[in-house]
Design a protein around this motif. Structure first.
Motif, PDB file in Angstrom:
ATOM      1  N   ARG A  64       9.019  -7.979  -6.274  1.00 50.16           N
ATOM      2  CA  ARG A  64       8.046  -7.362  -7.186  1.00 50.16           C
ATOM      3  C   ARG A  64       8.581  -6.008  -7.599  1.00 50.16           C
ATOM      4  N   LEU A  65       8.192  -5.564  -8.758  1.00 49.86           N
ATOM      5  CA  LEU A  65       8.575  -4.222  -9.175  1.00 49.86           C
ATOM      6  C   LEU A  65       7.733  -3.234  -8.372  1.00 49.86           C
ATOM      7  N   TYR A  85       5.000  -9.851 -19.884  1.00 50.93           N
ATOM      8  CA  TYR A  85       4.495 -10.182 -18.536  1.00 50.93           C
ATOM      9  C   TYR A  85       3.679  -9.012 -17.986  1.00 50.93           C
ATOM     10  N   GLY A 134       5.922  -0.011  -6.982  1.00 56.45           N
ATOM     11  CA  GLY A 134       5.373   1.129  -7.724  1.00 56.45           C
ATOM     12  C   GLY A 134       4.694   0.691  -9.015  1.00 56.45           C
ATOM     13  N   PHE A 135       4.578  -0.621  -9.213  1.00 54.78           N
ATOM     14  CA  PHE A 135       3.894  -1.138 -10.397  1.00 54.78           C
ATOM     15  C   PHE A 135       2.693  -1.980  -9.979  1.00 54.78           C
ATOM     16  N   ASN A 192       2.145   3.000 -10.672  1.00 52.58           N
ATOM     17  CA  ASN A 192       1.092   3.575  -9.836  1.00 52.58           C
ATOM     18  C   ASN A 192       1.578   4.872  -9.176  1.00 52.58           C
ATOM     19  N   LYS A 211      -0.555  -8.788 -17.635  1.00 48.96           N
ATOM     20  CA  LYS A 211      -1.137  -8.648 -16.293  1.00 48.96           C
ATOM     21  C   LYS A 211      -1.608  -7.213 -16.009  1.00 48.96           C
ATOM     22  N   ARG A 243      -4.684  -2.802  -7.696  1.00 50.81           N
ATOM     23  CA  ARG A 243      -5.879  -3.625  -7.644  1.00 50.81           C
ATOM     24  C   ARG A 243      -6.974  -3.095  -8.564  1.00 50.81           C
ATOM     25  N   HIS A 251       0.866  -1.188   0.000  1.00 50.27           N
ATOM     26  CA  HIS A 251       0.000   0.000   0.000  1.00 50.27           C
ATOM     27  C   HIS A 251       0.905   1.241   0.000  1.00 50.27           C
TER      28      HIS A 251
END
Ligand code: CMC
Length: 430
Positions: A301-302, A354, A304-305, A363, A358, A308, A266
């Motif tokens: 995980r990347l 990828y 800032g990418f 973000n 997805k 939801r 978050h």
């Protein structure tokens, strides 16, 4: 079957009509509230992927189209034309203020900025290197001890005072946490300054010399706070609503929301993005990290990418990326390695199958840290900045939740997968 009903057929062939509710805009919503009472079954939706938890008229998001609106106003318009204080009034009261309403509201927020002196003692108890989000959550929680006598949730004036105090005092608490980390003395608020100027003053001023407000920084913060101000039923806001639904003191509910925000999935992502960019270090390393993010056996995980709700683009990220260019130019930063690296990483990921398949896009957190860094705000304070912006969203949702006559304590059910009934075995027989 009426048109506004959804038909379910149970395994034993019983037909059931579930009412369908229609909002102003957005998908229709199947009302399953009576499902258990009438059919004895629950719905199952971990993470609330398909579940609306409440009715709300505050914020609307269309994740497919990349639309975000506060009280019907597109965030792009508010970012271009409004101020954080005006947006705060809008979120709390439902409409844009008139000149006199805005003056009165701003004056009220300016006059609530001081902390009870006793609250400053809390900071003496923290270690010098305590994370500012931990301090923010703890000290905001302590507000329930200071203001409980003026907090009757059924009293609309008390609800207003709560919202004003949260909005006005959070920057003071945040700046005090930063001062503890830096070993500098706490700086009192100055009510002649506007919201963001005052925050910068409390953050960066020292008693030994005059502090000149950086107007570029104040304007940038104001815009970032607008973009973070609300985001409908996200994890921290849902936490505030859930904690508050028991009738708990709302300052405690906000403290719970701050804790939820801190997680890296978050609001904690903005801090994680900067750390990730520093770890990547150079464009030559991008492929390695993108491959790591795609590798299911690697938990990386990347940061800032992905989002939801946004499956096309996050409108806040688009505004912040543009803002990055302007801020770095206005601050005359010629050497911008992190921004250059972030832009290159974005390009590589956006062309990768990828991320395309997805629907993973940058973000709000992807670029915000680069701006905070350029303004001299340390990485550990990034999620605190998110909390300052979101505070008004939390307060607006708590007010909406607590004023709803149909409101109930939030109490989800579960799919139990533990042992069926078994008898207690004495310890010597186990
Ligand atoms: N890097 C690599 N793969 C990812 C990423 C990412 N950042 N985000 C999602 N995925 C993959 C994930 O592994 C899953 O793959 P599969 O279907 O093969 O199992 C698929 O995409 C869907 O991901 P999810 O975790 O099921 O999606 P979600 O909606 O539950 O999670 C998210 C959304 C934001 C938590 C997630 O995208 C994420 O962890 N992103 C990185 C953290 C981040 O930037 N968070 C800030 C969110 S925006 C600010 C805010 O609202 O607080």
């Amino acid at each position: 079957m009426s048109q506004d009903a959804f038909r379910l057929i149970s395994p034993n062939g019983t037909e059931l009509e579930l009412p369908v509710r229609t909002g102003t805009i957005g998908p229709e919503v199947i009302d399953v509230a009576k499902l258990y009472k009438e059919q004895g079954v629950f719905t199952y939706d971990p993470g609330f992927v398909s579940t609306g938890s409440c009715e709300s008229d505050i914020t609307y998001i269309d994740g497919e189209q990349g639309v975000l609106m506060y009280r019907g106003y597109p965030v792009e318009q508010l970012a271009a034309k409004s101020s954080f204080i005006e947006v705060s009034y809008l979120l709390l009261h439902g409409n844009l203020p008139t000149t006199s309403e805005l003056e009165k509201f701003e004056g009220t927020i300016r006059r609530h900025t001081m902390l009870n002196e006793g609250m400053l003692n809390f900071f003496k108890g923290f270690r010098y290197d305590a994370h500012p989000m931990a301090m923010l959550s703890a000290v905001v929680g302590s507000m329930s001890a200071y203001y409980h006598s003026e907090m009757d949730a059924s009293n609309p004036d008390h609800r207003d005072i709560f919202a004003h105090r949260i909005l006005a005092k959070l920057p003071t608490i945040a700046a005090a946490a930063y001062k503890l980390n830096t070993g500098q003395p706490f700086i009192y608020p100055r009510n002649d300054l506007n919201y963001c100027q005052n925050f910068l003053h409390m953050l960066f001023a020292v008693p030994a010399e005059p502090y000149e407000i950086d107007e570029v920084a104040a304007e940038a913060l104001d815009l970032l706070f607008i973009l973070h101000a609300d985001h409908e039923q996200n994890c921290s806001t849902s936490t505030v609503r859930m904690a508050g639904s028991s009738g708990a003191n709302p300052y405690s509910a906000i403290a719970a929301g701050i804790s939820a925000l801190w997680g890296p999935a978050h609001g904690g992502a903005n801090e994680a993005v900067l750390k990730m960019l520093e770890e990547i270090g150079d464009v030559s390393q991008i492929k390695k990290y993108v491959d790591k993010a795609k590798d299911k056996s690697d938990s990386f995980r990347l940061m800032g990418f992905g989002h939801r709700v946004y499956k096309n683009f996050d409108p806040r990220a688009t505004i912040i990326r543009d803002m990055c260019h302007k801020i770095l130019q206005r601050l005359d930063r010629k050497d911008t390695p992190l921004f250059d690296l972030a832009q290159e990483l974005e390009q590589v990921a956006l062309k990768d199958d990828y991320f395309i398949e997805k629907n993973l896009y940058p973000n709000v957190d992807f670029y915000s840290g680069i701006i905070y860094r350029a303004l001299g705000i340390p990485t550990s304070m990034f999620t605190v900045m998110f909390a300052l912006g979101r505070s008004v969203g939390w307060a607006s949702h708590w007010r909406e939740m607590i004023s709803d006559p149909a409101g109930k304590i939030a109490r989800p059910r579960q799919l139990y997968t533990g042992p069926a009934q078994r008898d207690y075995t004495p310890i010597e027989k186990r």
